[in-house]
Write an enzyme that holds these catalytic residues in place. Structure first.
Site, PDB file in Angstrom:
ATOM      1  N   GLY B 239      46.404  41.314  35.436  1.00 18.43           N
ATOM      2  CA  GLY B 239      45.705  40.558  34.402  1.00 18.43           C
ATOM      3  C   GLY B 239      46.617  40.097  33.282  1.00 18.43           C
ATOM      4  N   HIS B 240      46.042  39.348  32.350  1.00 20.17           N
ATOM      5  CA  HIS B 240      46.822  38.786  31.243  1.00 20.17           C
ATOM      6  C   HIS B 240      47.336  39.877  30.318  1.00 20.17           C
ATOM      7  CE1 HIS B 240      43.387  39.154  28.405  1.00 20.17           C
ATOM      8  NE2 HIS B 240      42.651  38.912  29.474  1.00 20.17           N
ATOM      9  N   ASN B 241      48.558  39.670  29.829  1.00 20.45           N
ATOM     10  CA  ASN B 241      49.191  40.565  28.850  1.00 20.45           C
ATOM     11  C   ASN B 241      49.519  41.952  29.396  1.00 20.45           C
ATOM     12  OD1 ASN B 241      47.377  38.576  27.174  1.00 20.45           O
ATOM     13  ND2 ASN B 241      49.051  39.235  25.832  1.00 20.45           N
TER      14      ASN B 241
END
Lengths: 355, 355, 355
Positions: B239-241
């Site tokens: 996922g993001h980050n």
């Protein structure tokens, strides 16, 4: 591409069905009970939908032998599920396609494409690949060096077959599937994970279907094998050196780790995971999300993580629901027992007084 | 592309192995114990396969120092697993490729492709992208605007690198992987989910490997980061980050939710899920299908959903199997205790008579 | 593509915020609290990050109304989460693109591409497809025969839309997603799995977002439907004939089996599995890795496999941790009770002596 229509008489002949009703009546399509209109034929395969059939506006019905009193002419079939497939294929014959290589496809000079095969726009076929008769490569597929594709096989857009993958006849590979990526093999050398070269291949036998965005890795040595008639759904992972037996079914998002062997007629429901170096015997059925850490004997139905025989797994699931209550009951038992013991001691004390 | 062959003497030199047997003997390939023929060399790394080695038809063996009495000349190595990798690479050297941009590739005028790099048929390289020396872009890859690709990196067919993704050196990205798709971020405004713009990037450090059809989202702000030496299998979701530490292993179908941080040398087995904003310390190992809802301290092995230290999780799994029986035992205890209480009351009644 | 900068006065106007501080101060970008520098504006949405805000080097802040004493000028907003989206969009306006069909794209003569739409390099648009105004097809997408794409919709590279798929307006489909692959339907005829023709379609309503490498199968008959406003993450599987209600959220690696129906505002967390023919009412929320075998009533939060109401599931998870201890306690109770019974018998014996 539905055909203009068939008379019920024509359909009865084609499906070897017994017609109850007017053989001259024309139907122009097939649809489920709730969607069918008076020009369409519908079907009642599962008797649980009888009420829906009675309420249907369909102009005709396909039904098992012996199922009567439907609100329209009825084709009675001995094997209605198979007859339904035949019926749908009559109205939706396989889309014809033009043989030949699209002018925007990039086909290596030393690749062999059968003249009856089709290669779509912007497809890439690398050197020494062999595309069999009647095979259909849709747009944007990638066929690597030395890949072999059997007669009548279909590759949908964005399929990737890496070097040396061998695919049998009448295989269907859905969009985005990747066959022949390197197996996941590394050996830690004390400071880094070193890649174990993956020099094996992938063999897909006849009549296999492989779902969209599914991945089947090449073997470290030898071949990863999917045997004939097996159907694999979307987003399934098949690790290196796995062998899947004939006529198995792997539902979406299932995963099989490296070197595991599935027998014939195995069913993995959705999101099932199989550990590495595990053998599942013929006919093993694993319920959704099962996690299978070790061998399972032929014919066993399993469920849960870790997977257990389904009867046991269900008993555990039922018992789990009572676990919080069980904790309280045990606490109550302990208190009760303590009270009894105190009372018994007191009685014994009294008894002592008696002594 | 196997080489014609090597003498065992040549192999002993190349692998710094001690040869027991004829140095002039020639072998033409390497194969597992059960598949190797008299012209091939096989290997015994794990002593559990000794019986297979004794039954093997292989013409020679690679084995640990001190393992003798195999049915053929033997190369003894201090680190046989690493020597096997070297051995396979001798017979299967990396396929050479021709540098240059295929004439059917579409490369933006302001992209920079090193003259020693290769861009395959129908690949797309957008503006301001930079392709480093010796990098190899296979057919049909997509390299977005401003993407940077380091020296010696390989992109297999149908890889997508969206705008601004930065990939280090000697990285391998398998077919169909998508790097830099928007993170999954929405804010409900009372009537609809409004998209939170995802303006960050993705950074892949050196020596990372990324599996087929794996997805690594761009950060909302900043970067999603995979640190050097980490190996990611097929169909994994990052996922993001997220930040993944060095030399970690993420097995197929694992998923890491937004903003979670994995330390160095973390192992996620197949189908593991990590919740968002979770930190896994260095060396955490999560067993297959584990669901990790919260932080895990460095060095901990976890299992199950919710993930628990492996010893505890195993005790629970063993106890679960006895749960249905436990319910019956508690029911029996309750009945037994009731009978005792009744008896005690009766005795007390008698005692009362005595009073 | 960040803009040169805005004064805080301009931002206050644009966001309808109340500014505490110098309206002439210029900021050139937006960044999280720990990353923002003196030229950037940061944001404090969740009060738990107040300490990070106090330590931030940001030149200005966006914060809820009533949150003061931050170390810089502050824009106070009634709905700070929405204002943050507006703020980011000011600095990162959507990338403009040039309308028109790239000269390397392959568009069928009888396809209709709106003059304000863009078709990227090496994209394929098959016959009778209709591409709406302002739609953007990135490089290497595949749009099958008769596909319809609404106004302002974006298809990222390597998306596959098979024949007849209909996509609404302002839809975003991320790289590698496959819409319209055949549903997984087979009927065993006694010797092989026969394919049930999948002659239905896929309908994606307005404002839907679909993640990278996600797969949405076509219906057997009728349509698989994703209703407006629903957001789907990466690597999600949607089976044939599924219907997903409006404004739902399906997180990465979730799977929904054939013919299941999700209501409006349903949330499936990561790796959730929904069995076939299951109905989830409006607003159902399923926790990560939940396995949902049967219908769930509207508004219910569920967890676990099999999924249970979240309060019950949590009680079970807590109790599970005590299960090994419980086994020992029951064993102790049994011993204790046995001792009591023996003692009672002995006492009764003594009592007998009394008789």
């Amino acid at each position: 591409m539905a055909k203009a229509g068939f008379t019920l008489g024509e359909l009865a002949d084609a499906l070897q069905a017994e017609l109850e009703g007017d053989p001259g009546r024309v139907v122009t399509g097939v649809a489920p009970l709730d969607a069918a209109g008076p020009d369409q034929i519908s079907f009642l395969i599962d008797p649980r939908y009888r009420d829906a059939a009675l309420a249907s506006r369909a102009g005709a019905f396909l039904a098992p032998a012996g199922v009567g009193d439907l609100p329209g002419p009825t084709l009675h079939c001995a094997t209605p599920q198979q007859a339904l497939i035949d019926l749908v294929l009559l109205f939706h014959p396989r889309t014809p396609f033009r043989a030949g290589v699209d002018k925007t496809a990039v086909v290596a000079a030393d690749a062999t494409v059968d003249p009856t095969a089709a290669v779509g726009p912007l497809a890439v076929v690398e050197g020494r690949a062999v595309i069999g008769p009647g095979a259909r490569l849709h747009a944007l597929v990638y066929v690597g060096p030395g890949v072999q594709i059997g007669e009548g096989t279909v590759l949908y857009p964005h399929v990737t077959l890496r070097e040396g993958v061998r695919v049998g006849r009448r295989v269907v590979i859905h969009a985005g599937a990747v066959l022949g990526a390197d197996g996941f093999g590394f050996a830690f050398d004390g400071s880094a994970h070193r890649k174990v070269p993956q020099v094996g291949g992938v063999v897909i036998e006849d009549d296999v279907e492989i779902g969209a965005n599914t991945t089947i890795d090449r073997a470290t040595f030898g071949d990863t094998i999917v045997r004939r008639g097996t159907k694999i759904d979307n987003l399934v992972q098949i690790g290196h050196n796995v062998e899947i037996g004939e006529h198995s079914l792997l539902v979406a998002q299932a995963g099989v780790s490296g070197s595991s062997r599935l027998g014939r007629g195995v069913v993995l429901a959705g999101q099932v995971g199989v550990a590495d170096h595990v053998t599942l015997g013929d006919g093993v059925v694993a319920g959704a999300q099962a996690g299978i850490p070790s061998n399972v004997e032929a014919g066993t139905r399993v469920l849960g993580t870790p997977a257990r025989p389904v009867a046991q797994a269900r008993r555990i699931m039922v018992a789990e629901a009572r676990l919080p209550e069980l904790l309280q009951r045990v606490r109550a038992l302990e208190r009760r027992l303590e009270q009894l013991a105190v009372r018994l001691d007191a009685d014994a004390g009294k008894g002592g007084e008696r002594g």
